[in-house]
Design an enzyme around this catalytic site. Structure first.
Site, mmCIF file in Angstrom:
data_model
loop_
_atom_site.group_PDB
_atom_site.id
_atom_site.type_symbol
_atom_site.label_atom_id
_atom_site.label_comp_id
_atom_site.label_asym_id
_atom_site.label_seq_id
_atom_site.Cartn_x
_atom_site.Cartn_y
_atom_site.Cartn_z
ATOM 1 N N LYS A 1 -2.186 6.323 -4.202
ATOM 2 C CA LYS A 1 -3.288 7.259 -3.932
ATOM 3 C C LYS A 1 -2.982 8.643 -4.480
ATOM 4 O O LYS A 1 -1.848 9.132 -4.364
ATOM 5 C CB LYS A 1 -3.527 7.358 -2.416
ATOM 6 C CG LYS A 1 -3.604 5.997 -1.747
ATOM 7 C CD LYS A 1 -3.918 6.055 -0.276
ATOM 8 C CE LYS A 1 -3.688 4.706 0.373
ATOM 9 N NZ LYS A 1 -2.320 4.513 0.886
ATOM 10 N N TYR B 1 3.428 9.781 0.895
ATOM 11 C CA TYR B 1 4.317 9.112 1.853
ATOM 12 C C TYR B 1 5.791 9.466 1.584
ATOM 13 O O TYR B 1 6.658 9.211 2.418
ATOM 14 C CB TYR B 1 4.117 7.588 1.844
ATOM 15 C CG TYR B 1 2.707 7.156 2.226
ATOM 16 C CD1 TYR B 1 1.817 8.042 2.837
ATOM 17 C CD2 TYR B 1 2.243 5.864 1.973
ATOM 18 C CE1 TYR B 1 0.526 7.668 3.166
ATOM 19 C CE2 TYR B 1 0.947 5.485 2.313
ATOM 20 C CZ TYR B 1 0.093 6.383 2.895
ATOM 21 O OH TYR B 1 -1.191 6.013 3.227
ATOM 22 N N ASP C 1 0.850 -1.190 0.000
ATOM 23 C CA ASP C 1 0.000 0.000 0.000
ATOM 24 C C ASP C 1 0.891 1.248 0.000
ATOM 25 O O ASP C 1 1.645 1.475 0.945
ATOM 26 C CB ASP C 1 -0.893 0.007 1.247
ATOM 27 C CG ASP C 1 -1.848 1.189 1.218
ATOM 28 O OD1 ASP C 1 -2.853 1.112 0.488
ATOM 29 O OD2 ASP C 1 -1.563 2.205 1.894
ATOM 30 N N HIS D 1 -7.101 9.925 -2.219
ATOM 31 C CA HIS D 1 -6.599 9.725 -0.855
ATOM 32 C C HIS D 1 -7.518 10.319 0.212
ATOM 33 O O HIS D 1 -7.787 9.684 1.242
ATOM 34 C CB HIS D 1 -5.192 10.350 -0.757
ATOM 35 C CG HIS D 1 -4.349 9.768 0.321
ATOM 36 N ND1 HIS D 1 -2.988 9.671 0.237
ATOM 37 C CD2 HIS D 1 -4.657 9.261 1.541
ATOM 38 C CE1 HIS D 1 -2.502 9.119 1.339
ATOM 39 N NE2 HIS D 1 -3.501 8.876 2.148
HETATM 40 N N1 NAP Z 1 -5.673 6.126 3.324
HETATM 41 C C1 NAP Z 1 -5.225 6.806 4.348
HETATM 42 O O1 NAP Z 1 -5.559 7.973 4.584
HETATM 43 C C2 NAP Z 1 -4.300 6.112 5.301
HETATM 44 C C3 NAP Z 1 -4.116 6.638 6.581
HETATM 45 C C4 NAP Z 1 -3.280 5.933 7.459
HETATM 46 C C5 NAP Z 1 -2.661 4.770 7.043
HETATM 47 N N2 NAP Z 1 -2.828 4.311 5.771
HETATM 48 C C6 NAP Z 1 -2.146 3.068 5.303
HETATM 49 O O2 NAP Z 1 -2.310 2.057 6.297
HETATM 50 C C7 NAP Z 1 -1.030 1.590 6.716
HETATM 51 C C8 NAP Z 1 -1.072 1.115 8.159
HETATM 52 O O3 NAP Z 1 -1.472 2.132 9.041
HETATM 53 P P1 NAP Z 1 -0.456 2.955 9.977
HETATM 54 O O4 NAP Z 1 0.894 2.962 9.368
HETATM 55 O O5 NAP Z 1 -1.124 4.239 10.259
HETATM 56 O O6 NAP Z 1 -0.416 2.181 11.344
HETATM 57 P P2 NAP Z 1 -0.414 0.671 11.886
HETATM 58 O O7 NAP Z 1 -0.084 -0.285 10.822
HETATM 59 O O8 NAP Z 1 -1.655 0.525 12.665
HETATM 60 O O9 NAP Z 1 0.764 0.757 12.958
HETATM 61 C C9 NAP Z 1 2.099 0.935 12.608
HETATM 62 C C10 NAP Z 1 2.902 0.926 13.905
HETATM 63 O O10 NAP Z 1 2.807 -0.368 14.515
HETATM 64 C C11 NAP Z 1 4.122 -0.907 14.702
HETATM 65 N N3 NAP Z 1 4.029 -2.353 14.483
HETATM 66 C C12 NAP Z 1 3.902 -3.002 13.305
HETATM 67 N N4 NAP Z 1 3.809 -4.332 13.497
HETATM 68 C C13 NAP Z 1 3.871 -4.527 14.834
HETATM 69 C C14 NAP Z 1 3.857 -5.688 15.657
HETATM 70 N N5 NAP Z 1 3.732 -6.908 15.133
HETATM 71 N N6 NAP Z 1 3.947 -5.517 16.998
HETATM 72 C C15 NAP Z 1 4.070 -4.273 17.536
HETATM 73 N N7 NAP Z 1 4.104 -3.146 16.814
HETATM 74 C C16 NAP Z 1 4.003 -3.272 15.468
HETATM 75 C C17 NAP Z 1 4.990 -0.212 13.680
HETATM 76 O O11 NAP Z 1 6.326 -0.153 14.097
HETATM 77 P P3 NAP Z 1 7.562 -0.840 13.260
HETATM 78 O O12 NAP Z 1 7.520 -0.280 11.870
HETATM 79 O O13 NAP Z 1 8.750 -0.408 14.036
HETATM 80 O O14 NAP Z 1 7.316 -2.329 13.307
HETATM 81 C C18 NAP Z 1 4.372 1.191 13.710
HETATM 82 O O15 NAP Z 1 4.841 1.917 14.811
HETATM 83 C C19 NAP Z 1 -0.141 2.822 6.471
HETATM 84 O O16 NAP Z 1 1.231 2.525 6.554
HETATM 85 C C20 NAP Z 1 -0.641 3.251 5.123
HETATM 86 O O17 NAP Z 1 -0.133 2.426 4.112
HETATM 87 C C21 NAP Z 1 -3.662 4.952 4.904
#
Ligand code: NAP
Length: 316
Positions: free
Chosen positions: A77, A48, A43, A110
């Site tokens: 996006k 980003y 994704d 987005h």
């Molecule tokens: N469309 C939109 O507006 C939008 C908005 C937000 C997000 N997104 C997409 O969704 C993806 C995921 O959401 P997000 O990045 O906001 O947050 P997330 O995936 O909920 O959380 C990421 C955090 O969790 C940690 N983590 C990952 N795996 C883990 C595990 N097994 N145990 C403990 N901690 C863990 C990561 O650290 P480490 O990297 O150090 O493991 C990071 O600090 C984004 O990267 C993006 O691609 C889209």
């Protein structure tokens, strides 16, 4: 890996790798490692700021025979500053160029927020353009046209409410194939999920682990820590899995796409392994009961002083 099937038969892996906040300098290794261990869905997004490195890793994986392009599902996006009819193609081309791809599997609007050209992040309310000036249908119609070129296989939206989806569908006659929005145990959005699924619109859940590494501009000190939830910790312990795995497996059990972000090899593997975890009906019900209606990404950032957007207008 379980997949979701689109109308033309294309298969989207239900678990993908999130790349927001994956820093240039570490995202190359993370994406390459992810593909090595079996991720087939990445994704991405222009905003980003790392699509170039993500693209380098994809190219390396293809060049070294780890994977073929057609085995990967790449989502990107369209950023807010490319909503104008004449800018949409440029927004898409920038992602294609950085990712070094001929086509994207999925391209999403987005945010239902428009900004002036060449602005990445707004520094004042004057950087925004209202939806009266650039209606979402203007942007959506361009995505429909770009899909016809084959450079985008599927089109959809992100952070769109039911009424915004209804509006663009009514005006264009074409439904988004995907809505990507924040959905996790603390923000389950049952009405939006049910609406999308009942309309045949697939759902991708972002921030499935609570997005603890968000920058300060979109974070609050008093927010609940999803990975610290005692009930999910107990489920994890009983099943011999991690809290993150319980949360990812719970999302997959609902038939929803999930895109946890990590750049850490051990956590990348742990998250991927969640695809093979089946939670009991009781464990699923326990996580279902945790909904707080809490958005980590609350839209406040778009509602700064002088902006035509309010938090309410974004989600309504
Ligand atoms: N469309 C939109 O507006 C939008 C908005 C937000 C997000 N997104 C997409 O969704 C993806 C995921 O959401 P997000 O990045 O906001 O947050 P997330 O995936 O909920 O959380 C990421 C955090 O969790 C940690 N983590 C990952 N795996 C883990 C595990 N097994 N145990 C403990 N901690 C863990 C990561 O650290 P480490 O990297 O150090 O493991 C990071 O600090 C984004 O990267 C993006 O691609 C889209």
């Amino acid at each position: 890996m379980r997949t979701l099937t689109f109308d033309n038969g294309d298969q989207m892996p239900i678990l993908g790798l999130g790349t927001w906040k994956s820093a240039p300098g570490e995202v190359y290794e993370a994406v390459l490692e992810a593909i090595k261990i079996g991720y087939r869905h990445i994704d991405c997004a222009y905003i980003y700021g790392n699509e170039n490195e993500v693209g380098d890793a994809i190219q390396e994986a293809i060049k070294t025979g780890l994977v073929a392009r057609e085995d990967l599902w790449i989502t990107s996006k369209l950023w807010n500053s490319f909503h104008k009819k004449e800018d949409v193609e440029e927004g898409m081309n920038r992602s294609l160029k950085a990712l070094k791809l001929d086509y994207l599997d999925l391209y999403l609007i987005h945010w239902p927020v428009a900004m002036k050209s060449r602005i990445d992040l707004p520094s004042s309310g004057a950087d925004f353009i209202s939806l009266e000036e650039i209606p979402l249908i203007e942007t959506w119609n361009e995505l429909i046209e770009l899909k016809k070129t084959g450079k985008i296989k599927h089109i959809g939206v992100s952070n769109f409410s039911k009424s915004k989806i209804e509006e663009i569908t009514k005006l264009s006659g074409i439904k988004p194939e995907m809505n990507q929005f924040e959905r996790h145990a603390y923000n389950q959005q049952p009405e939006l999920v049910d609406y999308c699924l009942s309309e045949g619109i697939k759902v991708t859940c972002y921030s499935p682990l609570g997005s603890a590494d968000r920058p300060a501009r979109v974070k609050r000190d008093d927010e609940p820590a999803l990975l610290q939830n005692e009930k999910v910790k107990a489920i994890a312990e009983t099943n011999g899995i991690s809290v993150a795995q319980a949360l990812i497996a719970w999302t997959i059990a609902k038939g929803l796409v999930v895109i946890p972000k990590s750049t850490n090899p051990e956590r990348l593997k742990q998250n991927l392994d969640s695809k093979d975890i089946t939670l009991s009906t009781e464990d699923i019900a326990t996580i279902d009961s945790l909904d707080l209606g809490h958005r980590y990404i609350d839209g406040q950032f778009w509602a700064q002083e002088g902006s035509p957007y309010t938090v309410e207008s974004i989600w309504s």
